[in-house]
Design an enzyme around this catalytic site. Structure first.
Site, mmCIF file in Angstrom:
data_model
loop_
_atom_site.group_PDB
_atom_site.id
_atom_site.type_symbol
_atom_site.label_atom_id
_atom_site.label_comp_id
_atom_site.label_asym_id
_atom_site.label_seq_id
_atom_site.Cartn_x
_atom_site.Cartn_y
_atom_site.Cartn_z
ATOM 1 N N VAL A 38 56.607 41.715 77.501
ATOM 2 C CA VAL A 38 56.830 40.838 78.658
ATOM 3 C C VAL A 38 56.421 41.611 79.901
ATOM 4 C CG1 VAL A 38 58.503 39.501 80.002
ATOM 5 C CG2 VAL A 38 58.760 39.639 77.519
ATOM 6 N N ASP B 245 70.867 33.684 69.187
ATOM 7 C CA ASP B 245 70.777 35.087 69.619
ATOM 8 C C ASP B 245 71.392 35.237 71.011
ATOM 9 O OD1 ASP B 245 70.163 37.776 69.389
ATOM 10 O OD2 ASP B 245 68.083 37.551 70.043
ATOM 11 N N GLY C 17 58.288 44.494 72.437
ATOM 12 C CA GLY C 17 58.816 44.249 71.087
ATOM 13 C C GLY C 17 57.778 44.593 70.044
#
Length: 295
Positions: free
Chosen positions: A25, A135, A20
């Site tokens: 991750v 989300d 991101g």
């Protein structure tokens, strides 16, 4: 650098699973837990002041408070002096629901029902503790080795505030993805974000059954019109029960006062029938075993 920091804490770093604007991750192996894990690495120096002061503390609070079999478990959170935050979590071995639906296609209704029940119980846990996810989408539902659903990514989550009368303070911030966003969010109408979560849940259920989206999000103005007309395109190519269509329609209700809350969802005939069938099947098996002298 990350590998050195993590090695000292007993982690062997693996491949990057996602990236991101202010973090990534990575897969890793935890020698202490003797299992594969996912580690979210956040660089606070790359964050805007708004994210740093508002969204990151909310995410940390959610991860520390929410523990449920259908929510990705957080094992450890630590920060280094260089301003990096490491969040060690359960790994979704089979990737996201979005990837699964893209590669494998839609789920059979009976399978969708049992998986949706897992997701609904995770959302009930969040909502009961006054957390809205904000989300909810197929990308944020991970699958374990047995394809059980695990809700993840609480980056936009929000603990609900209450006024002096105990009423929920409405939210007016737009969060999430357009395709999963409720009409009130698109129109910037202050709302209880848990009710907006329910709309997203309806979109996810539709996607599970048809491996497509009910609304075209390429033109927001047009999408909003279609949403308000309650035109849900149930594809003729696949048979879906009337109870299931009813649940989707009641989740995708443009009027927030008419939309189902999570407790209503869990009591809905489509899910109730499944729970009832499972318990009666278990009862029949127990009776058979009893007659056979096994219990």
């Amino acid at each position: 650098m990350d590998a050195v920091v993590l090695k000292k804490r007993g982690y062997s770093l693996g491949d990057t699973l996602g990236e991101g604007s202010y973090g990534k991750v990575k897969a890793a192996y935890c020698h202490r837990l003797k299992r594969k894990v996912a580690i979210k690495i956040i660089d606070k120096k790359k964050m805007s002041q708004n994210v740093l002061e508002k969204f990151l503390p909310r995410e940390m609070q959610a991860l520390m408070q929410l523990h449920h079999p259908s929510i990705i478990e957080t094992y450890e959170i630590f920060e280094t002096s260089s301003g990096k935050v490491y969040i060690v979590m359960e790994l979704g071995e089979k990737g996201s629901l979005f990837t699964y639906l893209t590669t494998q296609g839609a789920l059979e209704e009976s399978v969708a029902r049992s998986k949706f029940q897992q997701l609904a119980s995770a959302i009930k846990h969040c909502h009961d503790l006054d957390f809205a996810h904000r989300d909810l989408k197929c990308d944020n539902i991970l699958l374990d080795n047995d394809l059980n659903f695990k809700l993840s990514d609480f980056g936009f989550s929000k603990p609900l505030a209450r006024d002096e009368n105990g009423k929920t303070v409405l939210s007016s911030t737009f969060c999430g993805s357009l395709a999963y966003s409720a009409p009130e969010l698109l129109e910037h109408i202050p709302c209880d974000p848990r009710i907006s979560d329910m709309w997203s849940l309806g979109i996810i259920l539709y996607a599970m059954l048809f491996a497509s989206q009910p609304f075209d999000s390429s033109n927001v103005k047009e999408m909003l019109q279609v949403q308000k007309q309650r035109k849900i395109p149930f594809l003729k190519s696949k048979h879906v029960s009337a109870e299931c269509k009813n649940l989707i329609s009641r989740l995708l209700h443009p009027d927030v006062t008419q939309r189902l809350c999570i407790d209503d969802v869990l009591k809905h005939p489509w899910l109730y029938a499944s729970t009832h069938l499972q318990s009666s099947h278990f009862l029949q098996k127990s009776v058979k075993k009893c007659h056979a002298g096994k219990i």
